[in-house]
Design an enzyme around this catalytic site. Structure first.
Site, short mmCIF file in Angstrom:
data_model
loop_
_atom_site.label_atom_id
_atom_site.label_comp_id
_atom_site.label_asym_id
_atom_site.label_seq_id
_atom_site.Cartn_x
_atom_site.Cartn_y
_atom_site.Cartn_z
N LYS A 55 0.82 -1.22 0.00
CA LYS A 55 0.00 0.00 0.00
C LYS A 55 0.85 1.26 0.00
O LYS A 55 0.37 2.34 -0.41
CB LYS A 55 -0.94 0.02 1.20
CG LYS A 55 -1.79 -1.24 1.36
CD LYS A 55 -2.64 -1.55 0.14
CE LYS A 55 -3.52 -2.77 0.40
NZ LYS A 55 -4.34 -3.14 -0.77
N TYR A 270 -13.27 -13.37 2.25
CA TYR A 270 -12.16 -12.50 2.65
C TYR A 270 -11.76 -12.72 4.10
O TYR A 270 -12.60 -12.71 5.00
CB TYR A 270 -12.56 -11.03 2.45
CG TYR A 270 -11.55 -10.05 2.97
CD1 TYR A 270 -10.40 -9.76 2.23
CD2 TYR A 270 -11.72 -9.42 4.20
CE1 TYR A 270 -9.46 -8.86 2.72
CE2 TYR A 270 -10.79 -8.52 4.68
CZ TYR A 270 -9.65 -8.25 3.94
OH TYR A 270 -8.72 -7.37 4.43
N TYR A 296 -3.79 -12.10 2.28
CA TYR A 296 -3.47 -11.81 0.89
C TYR A 296 -2.40 -12.76 0.35
O TYR A 296 -2.66 -13.62 -0.49
CB TYR A 296 -3.00 -10.35 0.75
CG TYR A 296 -4.06 -9.34 1.04
CD1 TYR A 296 -4.87 -8.83 0.02
CD2 TYR A 296 -4.30 -8.90 2.34
CE1 TYR A 296 -5.87 -7.91 0.29
CE2 TYR A 296 -5.30 -7.98 2.62
CZ TYR A 296 -6.08 -7.49 1.59
OH TYR A 296 -7.08 -6.58 1.85
#
Length: 337
Positions: A55, A270, A296
């Protein structure tokens, strides 16, 4: 190559949050154990700020845009253990901005390790204000309302989207594609495919846009869906790739066939652990001494291992896996291991 070399990233407001290019390393022991496909990793987990992670590449452009707009506060959204939220708080601290995080309990977990440890602990240390919402809440709607409250108090607020995955945020990974290409040339490596986790789609879309301008095409990047179904992830990534190319002045036209995504390792949803994720995290740690996050990287690496075992890649081919960070999440997922 000439087109990519002429991309003027400096046209976009930008702040430096990285210490330079992240390394590319070969996993010799794991490559041998999986039959001779050459596995390389792009170590986007080793950035220094806020514990590192993918990120930060997006936030270089997002925080740059916020500062260019005169913002004094940044508000963003995510799940309870969001890596993006933690790194937004770190980037805001570095830039001297106030930060508020709107976090939903999107993952059905109530144990203290998940609700209070990992990224949540770090958000507090980084000085962010955290808004704790139920999983059913519309986080972005709440963030916009909160931003308006702050604006009424005289604050200048920048609202950052989920995962930082706006076209501006995607510029970070378009630039990363150029970085990867330059490193590959320097090391004398030709990669056959680049593999990434696909959550909000920004990392995948940015890389796809960058490699398109390098002449490699969008399908050079293979994503493994960790947030939505393969179909939904494909639609989102196609839209973001197209928008990013348009932002960079390219006129490429694409369809869903140009987006390379597998949804086989999403599992029940998720942030919900899978047996293949656990096995992949353990294999990477016990064979190479490297850590993958459980949300992830763990699921995407499990997908890459399955692709190797099913013959998608042949012995001698070179595959690059982008390690996107998120290691604090391991501490929140103690019970899963």
């Amino acid at each position: 190559m000439a087109v990519a070399a002429n991309i003027e990233f400096h046209r976009f407001p930008h702040v430096e949050l990285l210490e330079g290019p992240t390394p590319i390393q070969k996993l010799d022991r794991l490559s041998a154990s999986l039959g001779g496909v050459n596995i390389f990793v792009k170590r986007d987990d080793v950035m220094g700020l806020g514990g590192g992670g993918n990120k930060l590449r997006k936030l270089e452009f997002l925080v740059g845009q916020a500062i260019a707009q005169g913002a004094d506060t940044i508000v963003t959204v995510g799940a309870r253990q969001s890596n993006h939220a933690r790194l937004t708080a770190a980037a805001a601290a570095r830039a001297g901005l106030k930060c508020e995080l709107v976090l939903t309990r999107a993952v059905p977990r109530t144990d203290p390790a998940y609700t209070d440890n990992g990224n949540i602990l770090l958000n507090d240390l980084l000085g962010a204000v955290v808004h704790d919402l139920p999983g059913s809440a519309n986080a972005l709607e709440f963030a916009e309302a909160r931003a308006n409250e702050l604006r009424a108090l005289g604050r200048n607020v920048y609202v950052c989207p989920l995962g930082g995955s706006s076209p501006v945020g995607c510029l970070g990974y378009a630039r990363c594609a150029i970085e990867i290409d330059q490193q590959a040339q320097q090391q004398g490596i030709s990669f056959d495919e680049v593999v990434v986790p696909n959550g909000s789609g920004g990392t995948h879309a940015g890389l796809a846009a960058g490699f398109t301008l390098l002449g490699r095409g969008t399908t050079f990047v293979r994503g493994h869906a960790v947030l939505s179904s393969a179909e939904r992830s494909t639609q989102i990534t196609l839209e973001k790739t197209s928008q990013t190319l348009e932002l960079m002045g390219a006129s490429n036209r694409m369809s869903e066939a140009d987006i390379n995504i597998s949804g086989e390792h999403l599992g029940d949803g998720y942030g919900i652990p899978t047996d293949s994720m656990r096995a992949a995290v353990r294999a990477m740690a016990s064979t190479e001494g490297l850590l993958l996050d459980p949300v992830y990287g763990g699921k995407a690496f499990a997908g890459m291992i399955q692709d190797i075992e099913q013959g998608r890649y042949k012995p001698g081919q070179n595959v690059l896996f982008v390690m996107t960070g998120g290691i604090p999440g391991l501490y929140a997922y103690r019970s899963a291991f």
